[in-house]
Design a protein around this motif. Structure first.
Motif, PDB file in Angstrom:
ATOM      1  N   ASN A  46     -37.859  19.180 -14.480  1.00 35.69           N
ATOM      2  CA  ASN A  46     -36.677  20.027 -14.599  1.00 35.69           C
ATOM      3  C   ASN A  46     -35.530  19.361 -15.341  1.00 35.69           C
ATOM      4  OD1 ASN A  46     -34.010  21.269 -13.209  1.00 35.69           O
ATOM      5  ND2 ASN A  46     -35.645  22.789 -13.407  1.00 35.69           N
ATOM      6  N   ASN A  47     -35.382  18.034 -15.225  1.00 37.27           N
ATOM      7  CA  ASN A  47     -34.295  17.330 -15.926  1.00 37.27           C
ATOM      8  C   ASN A  47     -34.409  17.448 -17.440  1.00 37.27           C
ATOM      9  OD1 ASN A  47     -32.789  16.519 -13.779  1.00 37.27           O
ATOM     10  ND2 ASN A  47     -33.518  14.412 -13.758  1.00 37.27           N
ATOM     11  N   LEU A  48     -35.605  17.777 -17.946  1.00 39.06           N
ATOM     12  CA  LEU A  48     -35.778  17.906 -19.388  1.00 39.06           C
ATOM     13  C   LEU A  48     -35.091  19.154 -19.955  1.00 39.06           C
ATOM     14  CD1 LEU A  48     -39.483  16.751 -19.835  1.00 39.06           C
ATOM     15  CD2 LEU A  48     -37.381  15.504 -20.399  1.00 39.06           C
ATOM     16  N   LYS A  49     -34.541  19.983 -19.093  1.00 41.18           N
ATOM     17  CA  LYS A  49     -33.759  21.138 -19.549  1.00 41.18           C
ATOM     18  C   LYS A  49     -32.370  20.716 -20.017  1.00 41.18           C
ATOM     19  CE  LYS A  49     -35.845  24.720 -16.674  1.00 41.18           C
ATOM     20  NZ  LYS A  49     -35.574  25.742 -15.649  1.00 41.18           N
ATOM     21  N   TYR A  50     -31.964  19.515 -19.647  1.00 38.58           N
ATOM     22  CA  TYR A  50     -30.587  19.067 -19.882  1.00 38.58           C
ATOM     23  C   TYR A  50     -30.565  17.827 -20.774  1.00 38.58           C
ATOM     24  CZ  TYR A  50     -30.493  22.000 -15.799  1.00 38.58           C
ATOM     25  OH  TYR A  50     -30.689  23.041 -14.937  1.00 38.58           O
ATOM     26  N   ILE A  51     -29.627  17.794 -21.687  1.00 42.70           N
ATOM     27  CA  ILE A  51     -29.471  16.674 -22.615  1.00 42.70           C
ATOM     28  C   ILE A  51     -29.098  15.412 -21.839  1.00 42.70           C
ATOM     29  CG2 ILE A  51     -28.092  15.808 -24.564  1.00 42.70           C
ATOM     30  CD1 ILE A  51     -27.860  18.758 -25.481  1.00 42.70           C
ATOM     31  N   SER A  52     -29.673  14.287 -22.232  1.00 48.02           N
ATOM     32  CA  SER A  52     -29.385  12.948 -21.683  1.00 48.02           C
ATOM     33  C   SER A  52     -29.852  12.756 -20.252  1.00 48.02           C
ATOM     34  CB  SER A  52     -27.891  12.625 -21.790  1.00 48.02           C
ATOM     35  OG  SER A  52     -27.478  12.633 -23.124  1.00 48.02           O
ATOM     36  N   ASN A  53     -30.900  13.460 -19.836  1.00 44.27           N
ATOM     37  CA  ASN A  53     -31.475  13.285 -18.504  1.00 44.27           C
ATOM     38  C   ASN A  53     -32.942  12.896 -18.638  1.00 44.27           C
ATOM     39  OD1 ASN A  53     -29.419  13.940 -16.448  1.00 44.27           O
ATOM     40  ND2 ASN A  53     -29.322  15.866 -17.587  1.00 44.27           N
ATOM     41  N   ASN A  59     -49.152   7.849 -15.972  1.00 49.55           N
ATOM     42  CA  ASN A  59     -50.545   8.094 -16.365  1.00 49.55           C
ATOM     43  C   ASN A  59     -50.748   8.511 -17.817  1.00 49.55           C
ATOM     44  OD1 ASN A  59     -51.356   7.474 -13.712  1.00 49.55           O
ATOM     45  ND2 ASN A  59     -50.898   9.562 -13.078  1.00 49.55           N
ATOM     46  N   TYR A  60     -49.827   8.166 -18.693  1.00 44.47           N
ATOM     47  CA  TYR A  60     -49.996   8.374 -20.131  1.00 44.47           C
ATOM     48  C   TYR A  60     -49.619   7.084 -20.840  1.00 44.47           C
ATOM     49  CZ  TYR A  60     -50.379  13.419 -19.470  1.00 44.47           C
ATOM     50  OH  TYR A  60     -50.782  14.676 -19.083  1.00 44.47           O
ATOM     51  N   GLY A  61     -50.267   6.805 -21.961  1.00 47.69           N
ATOM     52  CA  GLY A  61     -49.935   5.626 -22.745  1.00 47.69           C
ATOM     53  C   GLY A  61     -50.256   4.345 -22.013  1.00 47.69           C
ATOM     54  N   ALA A  62     -49.537   3.285 -22.368  1.00 41.00           N
ATOM     55  CA  ALA A  62     -49.784   1.972 -21.766  1.00 41.00           C
ATOM     56  C   ALA A  62     -49.211   1.874 -20.355  1.00 41.00           C
ATOM     57  CB  ALA A  62     -49.202   0.881 -22.661  1.00 41.00           C
ATOM     58  N   LYS A  63     -47.994   2.366 -20.163  1.00 39.76           N
ATOM     59  CA  LYS A  63     -47.330   2.251 -18.858  1.00 39.76           C
ATOM     60  C   LYS A  63     -46.652   3.543 -18.419  1.00 39.76           C
ATOM     61  CE  LYS A  63     -47.819  -2.250 -18.106  1.00 39.76           C
ATOM     62  NZ  LYS A  63     -48.281  -2.882 -16.898  1.00 39.76           N
ATOM     63  N   GLY A  64     -46.988   4.655 -19.063  1.00 37.65           N
ATOM     64  CA  GLY A  64     -46.330   5.926 -18.774  1.00 37.65           C
ATOM     65  C   GLY A  64     -45.423   6.305 -19.937  1.00 37.65           C
ATOM     66  N   LEU A  65     -44.763   7.438 -19.808  1.00 37.30           N
ATOM     67  CA  LEU A  65     -43.872   7.929 -20.844  1.00 37.30           C
ATOM     68  C   LEU A  65     -42.459   8.084 -20.308  1.00 37.30           C
ATOM     69  CD1 LEU A  65     -46.050  10.897 -22.201  1.00 37.30           C
ATOM     70  CD2 LEU A  65     -45.849   8.602 -23.175  1.00 37.30           C
ATOM     71  N   ILE A  66     -41.493   7.872 -21.180  1.00 41.31           N
ATOM     72  CA  ILE A  66     -40.109   8.195 -20.877  1.00 41.31           C
ATOM     73  C   ILE A  66     -39.694   9.234 -21.910  1.00 41.31           C
ATOM     74  CG2 ILE A  66     -37.732   7.382 -20.724  1.00 41.31           C
ATOM     75  CD1 ILE A  66     -38.858   4.634 -19.914  1.00 41.31           C
ATOM     76  N   ILE A  67     -39.300  10.419 -21.428  1.00 37.24           N
ATOM     77  CA  ILE A  67     -38.965  11.534 -22.306  1.00 37.24           C
ATOM     78  C   ILE A  67     -37.540  11.965 -22.013  1.00 37.24           C
ATOM     79  CG2 ILE A  67     -39.618  13.875 -23.001  1.00 37.24           C
ATOM     80  CD1 ILE A  67     -42.384  13.092 -21.581  1.00 37.24           C
ATOM     81  N   MET A  68     -36.796  12.293 -23.082  1.00 38.32           N
ATOM     82  CA  MET A  68     -35.407  12.721 -22.906  1.00 38.32           C
ATOM     83  C   MET A  68     -35.066  13.804 -23.925  1.00 38.32           C
ATOM     84  SD  MET A  68     -31.898  10.463 -22.831  1.00 38.32           S
ATOM     85  CE  MET A  68     -31.678  10.255 -24.588  1.00 38.32           C
ATOM     86  N   LYS A  69     -34.363  14.812 -23.465  1.00 36.21           N
ATOM     87  CA  LYS A  69     -33.829  15.839 -24.369  1.00 36.21           C
ATOM     88  C   LYS A  69     -32.616  15.238 -25.062  1.00 36.21           C
ATOM     89  CE  LYS A  69     -32.405  20.637 -24.600  1.00 36.21           C
ATOM     90  NZ  LYS A  69     -32.307  21.902 -23.855  1.00 36.21           N
ATOM     91  N   THR A  70     -32.605  15.285 -26.402  1.00 33.68           N
ATOM     92  CA  THR A  70     -31.527  14.662 -27.170  1.00 33.68           C
ATOM     93  C   THR A  70     -30.591  15.677 -27.810  1.00 33.68           C
ATOM     94  OG1 THR A  70     -32.961  14.549 -29.102  1.00 33.68           O
ATOM     95  CG2 THR A  70     -32.880  12.604 -27.666  1.00 33.68           C
ATOM     96  N   GLY A  71     -30.963  16.929 -27.781  1.00 32.55           N
ATOM     97  CA  GLY A  71     -30.155  18.002 -28.354  1.00 32.55           C
ATOM     98  C   GLY A  71     -30.862  19.317 -28.091  1.00 32.55           C
ATOM     99  N   GLU A  72     -30.284  20.408 -28.553  1.00 35.95           N
ATOM    100  CA  GLU A  72     -30.928  21.702 -28.337  1.00 35.95           C
ATOM    101  C   GLU A  72     -32.254  21.763 -29.078  1.00 35.95           C
ATOM    102  OE1 GLU A  72     -30.385  24.056 -26.128  1.00 35.95           O
ATOM    103  OE2 GLU A  72     -28.829  22.688 -25.440  1.00 35.95           O
ATOM    104  N   GLY A  73     -33.345  21.805 -28.325  1.00 32.60           N
ATOM    105  CA  GLY A  73     -34.680  21.894 -28.901  1.00 32.60           C
ATOM    106  C   GLY A  73     -35.248  20.588 -29.415  1.00 32.60           C
ATOM    107  N   THR A  74     -34.540  19.462 -29.215  1.00 32.33           N
ATOM    108  CA  THR A  74     -35.041  18.172 -29.687  1.00 32.33           C
ATOM    109  C   THR A  74     -35.215  17.200 -28.517  1.00 32.33           C
ATOM    110  OG1 THR A  74     -32.826  17.329 -30.163  1.00 32.33           O
ATOM    111  CG2 THR A  74     -33.996  18.416 -31.965  1.00 32.33           C
TER     112      THR A  74
END
Length: 138
Positions: A46-53, A59-74
């Motif tokens: 749910n935090n991916l709906k908001y910028i900078s969260n 269980n992905y990649g080498a040690k997991g993934l860190i994903i962040m919304k950086t702008g509208e749609g990005t």
């Protein structure tokens, strides 16, 4: 004249296409196949709906993934492995605001750019958003 104009356009496009200087070629982090679909309507993402969260996804990649919304749609998606340490020597990076911090050397990496004060930036993956689904892949 037409050929000269086409040549100038071609050369202009050729020289304007450059990367941002960040290389995904990192001797410490192996190339894993990534294909994750994250629905932002689920409480875990749910935090991916908001910028900078940023969100950590295990269980992905080498040690997991860190994903962040950086702008509208990005979005940005990075491997949670410390980019300047052997994969086996450190635990997954931790999230500290808009930064990821390596457990081994305490280097902080900006989640907008993936850059820290070391030789290699964070290993970045491609991201596409469609509706409420964020697709991370390579």
């Amino acid at each position: 004249m037409k050929k000269i104009c086409l040549f100038i356009v071609f050369v202009s496009v050729l020289f304007s296409c450059s990367d941002n200087g960040n290389s995904n070629k990192n001797p410490y982090i192996p190339n894993y196949s990534i294909n994750a679909y994250l629905d932002t309507n689920l409480p875990l993402y749910n935090n991916l709906k908001y910028i900078s969260n940023p969100v950590f996804v295990a269980n992905y990649g080498a040690k997991g993934l860190i994903i962040m919304k950086t702008g509208e749609g990005t979005y940005n998606a990075f491997d949670a492995a410390c980019p300047n340490q052997a994969v086996t020597s450190c635990t997954a990076m931790t999230i500290d605001g808009i930064n990821a911090v390596c457990s081994c050397d305490k280097t902080s990496y900006n989640l907008f750019t993936g850059l820290g004060n070391k030789e290699y930036p964070m290993k970045q993956y491609r991201v596409e958003a469609s509706g409420t689904v964020v697709h991370v892949y390579n």
